[in-house]
Scaffold this motif. Structure first.
Motif, PDB file in Angstrom:
ATOM      1  N   GLY A  39      -8.198   4.272  -6.027  1.00 15.14           N
ATOM      2  CA  GLY A  39      -7.064   4.855  -6.741  1.00 15.14           C
ATOM      3  C   GLY A  39      -5.752   4.821  -5.992  1.00 15.14           C
ATOM      4  O   GLY A  39      -4.789   5.462  -6.386  1.00 15.14           O
ATOM      5  N   HIS A  40      -5.688   4.057  -4.911  1.00 11.09           N
ATOM      6  CA  HIS A  40      -4.415   3.896  -4.200  1.00 11.09           C
ATOM      7  C   HIS A  40      -3.686   2.665  -4.746  1.00 11.09           C
ATOM      8  O   HIS A  40      -3.091   1.923  -3.990  1.00 11.09           O
ATOM      9  CB  HIS A  40      -4.670   3.593  -2.717  1.00 11.09           C
ATOM     10  N   ASN A  41      -3.805   2.389  -6.030  1.00  9.04           N
ATOM     11  CA  ASN A  41      -3.265   1.107  -6.501  1.00  9.04           C
ATOM     12  C   ASN A  41      -1.805   1.217  -6.926  1.00  9.04           C
ATOM     13  O   ASN A  41      -1.306   2.296  -7.234  1.00  9.04           O
ATOM     14  CB  ASN A  41      -4.120   0.552  -7.647  1.00  9.04           C
ATOM     15  N   THR A 101       0.830  -1.208   0.000  1.00  2.00           N
ATOM     16  CA  THR A 101       0.000   0.000   0.000  1.00  2.00           C
ATOM     17  C   THR A 101       0.865   1.259   0.000  1.00  2.00           C
ATOM     18  O   THR A 101       2.064   1.201   0.284  1.00  2.00           O
ATOM     19  CB  THR A 101      -0.870   0.071   1.277  1.00  2.00           C
ATOM     20  N   SER A 102       0.209   2.380  -0.247  1.00  3.64           N
ATOM     21  CA  SER A 102       0.867   3.680  -0.109  1.00  3.64           C
ATOM     22  C   SER A 102       0.823   4.069   1.370  1.00  3.64           C
ATOM     23  O   SER A 102      -0.001   4.875   1.799  1.00  3.64           O
ATOM     24  CB  SER A 102       0.169   4.733  -0.953  1.00  3.64           C
ATOM     25  N   ALA A 103       1.679   3.397   2.143  1.00  5.74           N
ATOM     26  CA  ALA A 103       1.869   3.648   3.581  1.00  5.74           C
ATOM     27  C   ALA A 103       0.630   3.292   4.418  1.00  5.74           C
ATOM     28  O   ALA A 103      -0.312   2.651   3.928  1.00  5.74           O
ATOM     29  CB  ALA A 103       2.354   5.078   3.827  1.00  5.74           C
ATOM     30  N   ALA A 104       0.656   3.702   5.688  1.00  2.00           N
ATOM     31  CA  ALA A 104      -0.398   3.263   6.615  1.00  2.00           C
ATOM     32  C   ALA A 104      -1.757   3.851   6.251  1.00  2.00           C
ATOM     33  O   ALA A 104      -2.794   3.192   6.408  1.00  2.00           O
ATOM     34  CB  ALA A 104      -0.024   3.638   8.048  1.00  2.00           C
ATOM     35  N   ALA A 105      -1.769   5.085   5.768  1.00  2.00           N
ATOM     36  CA  ALA A 105      -3.046   5.719   5.415  1.00  2.00           C
ATOM     37  C   ALA A 105      -3.804   4.843   4.424  1.00  2.00           C
ATOM     38  O   ALA A 105      -4.994   4.550   4.592  1.00  2.00           O
ATOM     39  CB  ALA A 105      -2.787   7.101   4.819  1.00  2.00           C
ATOM     40  N   SER A 106      -3.111   4.394   3.419  1.00  2.00           N
ATOM     41  CA  SER A 106      -3.735   3.563   2.396  1.00  2.00           C
ATOM     42  C   SER A 106      -4.045   2.165   2.935  1.00  2.00           C
ATOM     43  O   SER A 106      -5.080   1.567   2.595  1.00  2.00           O
ATOM     44  CB  SER A 106      -2.808   3.499   1.185  1.00  2.00           C
ATOM     45  N   ALA A 107      -3.161   1.645   3.792  1.00  2.00           N
ATOM     46  CA  ALA A 107      -3.413   0.324   4.381  1.00  2.00           C
ATOM     47  C   ALA A 107      -4.726   0.357   5.168  1.00  2.00           C
ATOM     48  O   ALA A 107      -5.570  -0.547   5.046  1.00  2.00           O
ATOM     49  CB  ALA A 107      -2.249  -0.077   5.282  1.00  2.00           C
ATOM     50  N   ILE A 108      -4.920   1.414   5.941  1.00  2.57           N
ATOM     51  CA  ILE A 108      -6.148   1.522   6.739  1.00  2.57           C
ATOM     52  C   ILE A 108      -7.358   1.704   5.813  1.00  2.57           C
ATOM     53  O   ILE A 108      -8.416   1.095   6.024  1.00  2.57           O
ATOM     54  CB  ILE A 108      -6.036   2.679   7.765  1.00  2.57           C
ATOM     55  N   ALA A 109      -7.185   2.518   4.776  1.00  3.04           N
ATOM     56  CA  ALA A 109      -8.294   2.745   3.825  1.00  3.04           C
ATOM     57  C   ALA A 109      -8.765   1.414   3.231  1.00  3.04           C
ATOM     58  O   ALA A 109      -9.970   1.177   3.071  1.00  3.04           O
ATOM     59  CB  ALA A 109      -7.848   3.692   2.709  1.00  3.04           C
ATOM     60  N   HIS A 110      -7.814   0.534   2.920  1.00  2.00           N
ATOM     61  CA  HIS A 110      -8.187  -0.783   2.373  1.00  2.00           C
ATOM     62  C   HIS A 110      -8.792  -1.672   3.451  1.00  2.00           C
ATOM     63  O   HIS A 110      -9.821  -2.327   3.233  1.00  2.00           O
ATOM     64  CB  HIS A 110      -6.959  -1.471   1.769  1.00  2.00           C
ATOM     65  N   ALA A 111      -8.134  -1.719   4.605  1.00  2.00           N
ATOM     66  CA  ALA A 111      -8.581  -2.637   5.667  1.00  2.00           C
ATOM     67  C   ALA A 111     -10.017  -2.319   6.086  1.00  2.00           C
ATOM     68  O   ALA A 111     -10.842  -3.228   6.239  1.00  2.00           O
ATOM     69  CB  ALA A 111      -7.634  -2.543   6.861  1.00  2.00           C
ATOM     70  N   VAL A 112     -10.312  -1.037   6.247  1.00  2.00           N
ATOM     71  CA  VAL A 112     -11.669  -0.668   6.699  1.00  2.00           C
ATOM     72  C   VAL A 112     -12.698  -1.103   5.660  1.00  2.00           C
ATOM     73  O   VAL A 112     -13.737  -1.682   5.999  1.00  2.00           O
ATOM     74  CB  VAL A 112     -11.771   0.857   6.959  1.00  2.00           C
TER      75      VAL A 112
END
Ligand SMILES: Cc1ncc(COP(=O)(O)O)c(C=O)c1O
Length: 397
Positions: free
Chosen positions: A281-283, A103-114
């Motif tokens: 779009g965080h791909n 992912t694009s760092a933790a922000a994106s990781a959380i966006a996906h996980a949620v």
């Protein structure tokens, strides 16, 4: 027509960013070296030289398309394997490549996980004090963020309150240890109790409740103590990691989601993240940065500066009579303000060129945050300003 929702958000910009802008402007007047800017969590220690070396070597070794082309949607397969192997060695959990989503760092990781574990209208519970960006992270998925009030005596979890927040609409619990802003590391005891409660509730409600574990500060721990690894306590855990703080590369935007292999439908979660990334779009995070991070998988910047800074500030705060819990990690500390309204307290601090962030923004009014990821020399120079501030404004002897 412009979106009303995002228009309205412009009326409530990030307090931290605003303070950081203020500090920069003030710096133009008096020299930035004279502004004791404790606003932003931007790592100050340089990247390990090996990270730069990895970039140089990669540019020499690989063809342009491999370096600068799209990576596969879940991330570079070799990189995912390196990360899975490293996590397995460190934490004893049998991760495989299929459990890692870049992912694009933790922000994106959380966006996906949620998005993976909630539908619009579901509740996600977090604990005050919390990283303020959790609100947009969660709310823009359509889920609802619920915040459990802080246990200000220790900043561990306030379990009595937590149990009151649990109901069948809760699909995820978002935790962050080591914690921004308190600096607290959740103890094994805290995590055991959390897991016990969630296991009981999963049985009662007949559905999973996932822990989304936000871990960008996992390696920034003090006194030689390791942060207990959340996934070792609870199977339905999605660990959201970032190299922003451990390698001092927040601008490179690189991290991952690690799915506990024992989680419900564990093998589905990375393919689901791929689908989510198509929409948000965080791909495909940068290929070269994925590879460079993998070459530095067991490395960190020299993080010792943060512990040194913490000790200097903590000791001074105690000497001046502040109520403060000693951080176990990160580069934040979260003392109680010397008057009820921390916003007023932080405003007064500006007169002494101390830039402090009111706790209101973290869901804990009456407290304030200092991000001490700044040079130790500046921390040392800031201490007399802190002393002058509280002596002048609050009559502290
Ligand atoms: C607790 C916490 N979570 C997530 C983030 C997001 O960081 P990044 O997206 O750079 O990994 C931050 C950044 O400061 C943070 O403090």
């Amino acid at each position: 027509m412009l979106s009303q929702k995002f228009k309205e958000m412009c009326n409530a910009p990030s307090v931290i960013r605003e303070l950081s802008v203020y500090a920069t402007e003030r710096g133009k007047e008096i020299g930035y070296e004279n502004v004791f800017d404790y606003s932003l969590g931007n790592p100050s220690v340089p990247v390990p030289e090996d990270f730069n070396k990895a970039i140089r070597e990669l540019t020499e070794e690989l063809a342009s398309s491999a370096l600068h082309g799209y990576s596969p949607n879940p991330g570079n397969p070799e990189v995912r394997t390196v990360i899975a192997t490293s996590l397995k060695e460190r934490f004893g959990i049998p991760y495989e490549q299929k459990h890692i989503f870049m992912t694009s760092a933790a922000a994106s990781a959380i966006a996906h996980a949620v998005r993976c574990v909630t539908s619009p209208g579901d509740e996600v519970v977090t604990f005050a004090p919390f990283f303020p960006e959790y609100r947009p992270y969660i709310e823009q998925t359509g889920a609802v963020l619920k915040v459990v009030p802080a246990d200000t005596s220790s900043f561990q979890i306030n379990f009595e309150e937590f149990e009151r927040f649990l109901n069948p609409n809760v699909q995820a619990v978002l935790i962050n240890s080591p914690n921004n802003p308190s600096g607290i590391v959740y103890s094994a005891e805290t995590l055991e109790r959390l897991a016990q409660i969630l296991n009981d509730k999963q049985n009662e409600y007949g559905h999973e409740i996932f822990i989304i574990s936000d871990e960008p500060y996992r390696e920034i721990v003090f006194d030689g103590v390791k942060a207990p690894y959340v996934s070792n306590f609870y199977d339905n855990t999605l660990s959201c990691y970032s190299y922003s703080k451990s390698l001092s590369i927040p601008g490179e935007r690189i991290g991952y989601v690690a799915v506990n292999p024992k989680a419900k439908d564990a093998d589905m979660i990375v393919p689901m993240c791929v689908q989510i990334s198509r929409g948000i779009g965080h791909n495909c995070p940068s290929s070269i940065i994925q590879m460079a991070a993998a070459r530095c998988v067991s490395m960190t910047s020299d993080l010792s500066v943060y512990e040194k800074n913490m000790n200097l500030i903590y000791n001074k705060l105690k000497e001046l009579g502040f109520e403060v819990v000693r951080p176990g990690g990160t580069f934040y500390i979260f003392p109680k303000a010397m008057e009820e309204d921390a916003k007023v307290f932080c405003e007064k601090a500006k007169k002494y060129d101390l830039i402090l962030v009111p706790g209101d923004t973290f869901g804990a009014p009456g407290y304030f945050r200092m991000a001490y990821c700044i040079d130790t020399e500046k921390v040392e120079r800031s201490l007399p300003a802190l002393e002058k501030f509280v002596k002048t404004e609050y009559g502290v002897n």
